[in-house]
Design a protein around this motif. Structure first.
Motif, mmCIF file in Angstrom:
data_model
loop_
_atom_site.group_PDB
_atom_site.id
_atom_site.type_symbol
_atom_site.label_atom_id
_atom_site.label_comp_id
_atom_site.label_asym_id
_atom_site.label_seq_id
_atom_site.Cartn_x
_atom_site.Cartn_y
_atom_site.Cartn_z
ATOM 1 N N LEU A 75 83.975 35.705 48.030
ATOM 2 C CA LEU A 75 82.941 36.825 49.109
ATOM 3 C C LEU A 75 82.715 37.640 48.311
ATOM 4 C CD1 LEU A 75 84.318 36.401 52.689
ATOM 5 C CD2 LEU A 75 82.602 35.395 51.743
ATOM 6 N N HIS A 76 83.510 38.325 46.891
ATOM 7 C CA HIS A 76 83.440 39.410 46.684
ATOM 8 C C HIS A 76 82.407 39.019 45.327
ATOM 9 C CE1 HIS A 76 85.963 42.641 47.675
ATOM 10 N NE2 HIS A 76 86.503 41.785 47.878
ATOM 11 N N GLN A 77 82.251 37.583 44.715
ATOM 12 C CA GLN A 77 81.882 37.296 43.614
ATOM 13 C C GLN A 77 80.035 37.056 44.144
ATOM 14 O OE1 GLN A 77 83.975 33.844 42.432
ATOM 15 N NE2 GLN A 77 85.275 34.607 40.554
ATOM 16 N N ASP A 78 80.295 36.876 45.947
ATOM 17 C CA ASP A 78 79.220 35.717 45.869
ATOM 18 C C ASP A 78 78.806 37.198 46.721
ATOM 19 O OD1 ASP A 78 79.389 33.017 46.247
ATOM 20 O OD2 ASP A 78 79.920 33.069 48.320
ATOM 21 N N PHE A 79 79.063 38.375 46.993
ATOM 22 C CA PHE A 79 78.705 39.355 47.334
ATOM 23 C C PHE A 79 77.811 40.441 45.528
ATOM 24 C CE2 PHE A 79 78.226 44.164 47.325
ATOM 25 C CZ PHE A 79 77.727 44.356 48.732
ATOM 26 N N ASN A 80 78.552 40.245 44.261
ATOM 27 C CA ASN A 80 78.012 40.573 43.698
ATOM 28 C C ASN A 80 76.474 39.834 42.617
ATOM 29 O OD1 ASN A 80 79.662 42.067 43.078
ATOM 30 N ND2 ASN A 80 81.298 41.161 41.827
ATOM 31 N N ARG A 81 76.956 38.298 43.352
ATOM 32 C CA ARG A 81 75.868 37.597 42.882
ATOM 33 C C ARG A 81 74.404 37.492 44.100
ATOM 34 N NH1 ARG A 81 71.525 35.199 40.078
ATOM 35 N NH2 ARG A 81 71.432 32.659 40.379
ATOM 36 N N GLU A 131 72.459 41.124 42.573
ATOM 37 C CA GLU A 131 71.538 40.735 41.399
ATOM 38 C C GLU A 131 70.733 40.161 42.338
ATOM 39 O OE1 GLU A 131 73.851 37.759 38.851
ATOM 40 O OE2 GLU A 131 75.486 39.583 39.226
ATOM 41 N N LEU A 132 70.899 38.582 43.504
ATOM 42 C CA LEU A 132 69.191 38.262 43.562
ATOM 43 C C LEU A 132 68.482 39.120 44.440
ATOM 44 C CD1 LEU A 132 71.458 35.297 44.742
ATOM 45 C CD2 LEU A 132 69.883 35.443 43.054
ATOM 46 N N VAL A 133 68.923 39.908 45.241
ATOM 47 C CA VAL A 133 68.257 41.245 45.721
ATOM 48 C C VAL A 133 67.496 42.079 45.011
ATOM 49 C CG1 VAL A 133 68.646 43.183 47.575
ATOM 50 C CG2 VAL A 133 69.295 40.897 48.234
ATOM 51 N N ASP A 134 68.134 42.018 44.018
ATOM 52 C CA ASP A 134 67.359 43.399 42.713
ATOM 53 C C ASP A 134 66.457 42.490 42.538
ATOM 54 O OD1 ASP A 134 67.596 45.979 41.827
ATOM 55 O OD2 ASP A 134 68.626 44.812 39.511
ATOM 56 N N ARG A 135 66.727 41.330 42.053
ATOM 57 C CA ARG A 135 65.572 40.512 41.496
ATOM 58 C C ARG A 135 64.536 40.688 41.921
ATOM 59 N NH1 ARG A 135 67.345 35.378 37.758
ATOM 60 N NH2 ARG A 135 68.203 34.786 40.291
ATOM 61 N N ALA A 136 64.444 40.214 43.211
ATOM 62 C CA ALA A 136 63.536 39.612 44.392
ATOM 63 C C ALA A 136 62.773 41.392 44.606
ATOM 64 C CB ALA A 136 64.223 39.286 45.751
ATOM 65 N N ALA A 137 63.518 42.032 45.017
ATOM 66 C CA ALA A 137 62.854 43.440 45.227
ATOM 67 C C ALA A 137 62.388 43.768 43.412
ATOM 68 C CB ALA A 137 64.114 44.855 45.007
ATOM 69 N N HIS A 138 62.524 43.328 42.431
ATOM 70 C CA HIS A 138 61.461 44.199 41.480
ATOM 71 C C HIS A 138 60.821 42.929 40.594
ATOM 72 C CE1 HIS A 138 64.812 46.911 40.980
ATOM 73 N NE2 HIS A 138 64.456 48.236 41.178
ATOM 74 N N PRO A 188 64.986 33.940 44.365
ATOM 75 C CA PRO A 188 65.839 34.911 44.419
ATOM 76 C C PRO A 188 66.159 35.250 46.117
ATOM 77 C CG PRO A 188 64.284 36.172 42.723
ATOM 78 C CD PRO A 188 63.835 34.834 43.418
ATOM 79 N N ALA A 189 65.280 35.677 46.782
ATOM 80 C CA ALA A 189 65.486 35.895 48.349
ATOM 81 C C ALA A 189 66.468 34.678 49.394
ATOM 82 C CB ALA A 189 63.847 36.013 48.997
ATOM 83 N N LEU A 190 65.338 33.713 48.267
ATOM 84 C CA LEU A 190 66.029 32.251 49.264
ATOM 85 C C LEU A 190 67.279 31.982 48.983
ATOM 86 C CD1 LEU A 190 62.683 29.994 49.357
ATOM 87 C CD2 LEU A 190 63.742 30.884 50.934
ATOM 88 N N ALA A 191 67.483 32.349 47.631
ATOM 89 C CA ALA A 191 68.687 32.293 46.908
ATOM 90 C C ALA A 191 69.529 32.908 47.894
ATOM 91 C CB ALA A 191 69.507 32.072 46.006
ATOM 92 N N ALA A 192 69.765 34.508 48.276
ATOM 93 C CA ALA A 192 70.775 35.703 48.790
ATOM 94 C C ALA A 192 70.353 34.908 49.855
ATOM 95 C CB ALA A 192 69.388 36.496 48.979
ATOM 96 N N ALA A 193 69.285 34.513 50.915
ATOM 97 C CA ALA A 193 69.344 34.494 52.045
ATOM 98 C C ALA A 193 70.264 32.815 52.711
ATOM 99 C CB ALA A 193 68.404 33.219 52.895
ATOM 100 N N GLU A 194 70.612 32.087 51.160
ATOM 101 C CA GLU A 194 71.819 31.339 51.277
ATOM 102 C C GLU A 194 72.647 31.678 51.788
ATOM 103 O OE1 GLU A 194 70.725 28.121 48.151
ATOM 104 O OE2 GLU A 194 69.251 27.447 49.080
ATOM 105 N N LEU A 195 73.269 32.919 50.621
ATOM 106 C CA LEU A 195 74.593 33.469 50.448
ATOM 107 C C LEU A 195 75.097 34.172 51.482
ATOM 108 C CD1 LEU A 195 74.622 34.753 46.685
ATOM 109 C CD2 LEU A 195 76.001 32.887 47.975
#
Length: 79
Positions: free
Chosen positions: A9-15, A18-25, A35-42
């Motif tokens: 879960l810690h690894q997934d949270f870090n990932r 990163e995904l949310v940051d990439r989507a935001a920028h 990245p937004a879809l991948a974050a939603a899957e997590l």
């Protein structure tokens, strides 16, 4: 919670971070979507794991309560 699940879960949270940051920028919607879809899957994975853990804990609690009730009933029967 098992250490392996907690570490995952810690690894997934870090990932996820990163995904949310990439989507935001992202410069445009196309770059933002992946990245937004991948974050939603997590997030869905976390919800599923939390449900499984809660169900397991609830079942264990119910079993313990049932054993306690049976023990109390047997003690009262001896009186």
């Amino acid at each position: 919670m098992h250490k392996a699940i907690e570490d995952a879960l810690h690894q997934d949270f870090n990932r996820w971070s990163e995904l949310v940051d990439r989507a935001a920028h992202a410069d445009n919607e196309v770059e933002r979507e992946k990245p937004a879809l991948a974050a939603a899957e997590l997030e869905m994975k976390w919800t599923s794991i939390a449900t499984e853990v809660w169900t397991t804990l609830h079942d264990q609690w119910c079993e313990r309560i049932d054993r306690t009730r049976a023990s109390v009933k047997s003690e009262y029967a001896l009186l």
